[in-house]
Scaffold this motif. Structure first.
Motif, short mmCIF file in Angstrom:
data_model
loop_
_atom_site.label_atom_id
_atom_site.label_comp_id
_atom_site.label_asym_id
_atom_site.label_seq_id
_atom_site.Cartn_x
_atom_site.Cartn_y
_atom_site.Cartn_z
N GLN A 49 -15.52 5.88 5.84
CA GLN A 49 -16.44 4.76 6.03
C GLN A 49 -16.67 4.01 4.72
O GLN A 49 -16.79 2.78 4.69
CB GLN A 49 -17.77 5.25 6.60
N LYS A 50 -16.73 4.75 3.61
CA LYS A 50 -16.88 4.10 2.31
C LYS A 50 -15.69 3.19 2.00
O LYS A 50 -15.86 2.07 1.51
CB LYS A 50 -17.01 5.15 1.20
N ASP A 56 -16.01 0.15 4.05
CA ASP A 56 -17.08 -0.71 3.54
C ASP A 56 -16.62 -1.52 2.33
O ASP A 56 -16.99 -2.69 2.18
CB ASP A 56 -18.31 0.13 3.16
N GLU A 108 -15.96 6.64 -8.73
CA GLU A 108 -15.47 5.59 -7.81
C GLU A 108 -13.95 5.43 -7.87
O GLU A 108 -13.40 4.60 -7.13
CB GLU A 108 -16.13 4.24 -8.16
N TYR A 133 -19.93 -2.54 0.76
CA TYR A 133 -20.23 -1.36 -0.07
C TYR A 133 -21.25 -1.77 -1.14
O TYR A 133 -21.15 -2.85 -1.74
CB TYR A 133 -18.93 -0.87 -0.73
N LEU A 181 -11.98 6.09 -4.59
CA LEU A 181 -12.42 5.11 -3.60
C LEU A 181 -11.71 3.77 -3.84
O LEU A 181 -11.20 3.15 -2.91
CB LEU A 181 -13.93 4.93 -3.66
N ASP A 203 -17.81 11.20 5.01
CA ASP A 203 -18.24 9.80 4.89
C ASP A 203 -17.26 8.96 4.08
O ASP A 203 -17.43 7.75 3.94
CB ASP A 203 -19.62 9.73 4.23
N PHE A 204 -16.21 9.58 3.54
CA PHE A 204 -15.29 8.85 2.67
C PHE A 204 -14.53 7.73 3.40
O PHE A 204 -14.41 6.62 2.87
CB PHE A 204 -14.31 9.81 1.98
#
Length: 439
Positions: A146-147, A150, A89, A156, A92, A143-144
């Protein structure tokens, strides 16, 4: 296209007056900073109209976003190798910290109120649309982006990750309190962040604080309380905010009425049509808005001309404080008197309310659910902060609200309509409020 993330051959360092140094070791982060959408934040002040009260408050969303990233980087260093923390994580969290404010526009909150828009919506739009930011993020997977969106939107699934950027003690707040205190020159917003970071621990649901760090957290919460009432809600800043909002309202009204502008507000067209493309939104910054305000000091419309002249030359409204009895007994009469003396109450008689809840415990079913701060006790159990701290318990759940009435005091001393103007003064003097000398 480059995929994944690489370590930079040489660490990049930003010199920062708050954190001393901001360290960038990841190519992903370095490239995000270099995108045109992120660089735009250099042209948007962090504190909007506050520079008209505290002249040092010229720092930007760019400064703040880097600061939040740096605090997040330090938190992750503390969490590394501990239970409930996954290094998967890390990027992110760093990306979300860096980009959490990327959707802010010029004088963001005033624009949002007048044009019914939302900087958080624009933040998500920038991250998931066809932008330089999106192209960089997609190196980590389709998809990163969108993560990242989120995490910022608080949807998330990993609640710990969300809490690091959005909770009652998070990287965002820890940066803006210290940064805003530094640039405004006040002493209220300082607290021992290094101590808080050292005693911060990951759990499945959120970051918690070791019991030994309780006093540092108390200091943080009191700093936040003081900053809101001494800086963020300062009545002079609010006066400038009121005038700014009224300028935008007047422009919107004139546009609807078909008024012929000397300087037509082309950059606001999408707002008027309620159909603003992202590409046009990204062209807006505070230098653009100030250009229009400067031009509008020579408009034919007397209200727009006056409001812009006031804003540009810091000729702000005075204020009185009032309670609910005033609204019930005097508000309608004041509006009538303003009309009688030829002052448009919609633009020159403005109620402004400020409220803050410095800390709250968990209240199920609340519209805005606040996750409380938990202490990690010596027996490894968690205790909600206000159950252990008398200081925090004393202000917990206590919402403070102030109401102020702003008006152009100097117009009440001009010749004409003396009787009505004296009536206005009599009503206002019954609610004298507090004034800051010299500001």
């Amino acid at each position: 296209m480059v995929t994944g993330n690489r370590k930079l051959e040489e660490e990049k360092v930003f010199k920062d007056p708050v954190h001393r140094y901001i360290h960038v070791r990841d190519e992903l982060i370095w490239d995000l900073i270099g995108t045109k959408e992120f660089q735009r934040l250099r042209r948007i002040r962090q504190l909007g109209t506050t520079f008209l009260t505290f002249h040092g408050a010229e720092h930007t969303r760019f400064n703040h976003s880097l600061g939040v990233y740096e605090i997040m980087r330090r938190i992750i260093d503390v969490f590394e190798g501990r239970p409930h923390w996954s290094d998967d994580e890390r990027l992110l969290c760093l990306s979300a910290a860096l980009l959490h404010d990327i959707g802010h526009g010029p004088f963001s909150h005033s624009f949002e109120k007048v044009f019914d828009t939302d900087h958080e919506w624009w933040t998500r739009k920038i991250i998931v649309s066809d932008t330089e930011v999106n192209h960089v993020l997609r190196r980590m997977g389709e998809d990163f982006p969108q993560k990242v969106a989120d995490v910022i939107e608080k949807t998330y699934p990993n609640k710990l990750v969300v809490s690091l950027i959005s909770s009652q003690i998070d990287a965002d707040r820890m940066d803006y309190l210290q940064r805003d205190a530094f640039y405004t020159g006040v002493s209220y917003g300082h607290f021992d962040m290094e101590r808080i970071l050292r005693v911060m621990r990951p759990t499945e649901e959120q970051a918690v604080i070791k019991y030994t760090g309780m006093h540092a957290v108390e200091d943080y919460i009191m700093s936040r309380y003081q900053m809101y009432w001494q800086v963020y809600f300062h009545p002079v800043t609010r006066s400038a905010e009121v005038i700014l909002s009224k300028i935008l309202q007047r422009v919107k009204m004139l546009r609807l009425e078909g008024y012929s502008f000397k300087q037509f507000p082309h950059h606001f067209e999408g707002f008027f049509e309620d159909n603003l493309p992202l590409s046009e939104y990204l062209k807006l910054d505070e230098s653009v808005v100030m250009f229009y305000f400067h031009c509008w000091t020579e408009e034919e419309d007397p209200i727009l001309r006056d409001l812009c002249t006031r804003f540009m030359n810091r000729r702000l409204f005075k204020y009185v404080e009032f309670d609910q009895d005033f609204v019930m007994n005097d508000w309608m009469k004041l509006q009538e008197l303003f009309l009688e003396v030829g002052i448009h109450p919609d633009y020159y008689l403005v109620i402004d309310s400020s409220s803050d809840l410095p800390y709250d415990f968990y209240r199920p079913g609340e519209e805005e659910e606040r996750i409380p701060i938990h202490l990690l006790m010596p027996d490894r159990k968690l205790r909600e902060l206000s159950r252990e701290s008398d200081i925090v318990e004393a202000i917990s759940g206590k919402k403070r609200t102030d109401h102020k009435l702003y008006y152009p005091a100097e117009w009440l001393d001009t010749p004409g309509h003396e009787r009505e103007k004296q009536q206005i003064k009599d009503i206002l003097q019954a609610h004298p409020g507090k004034r800051e000398p010299g500001l």
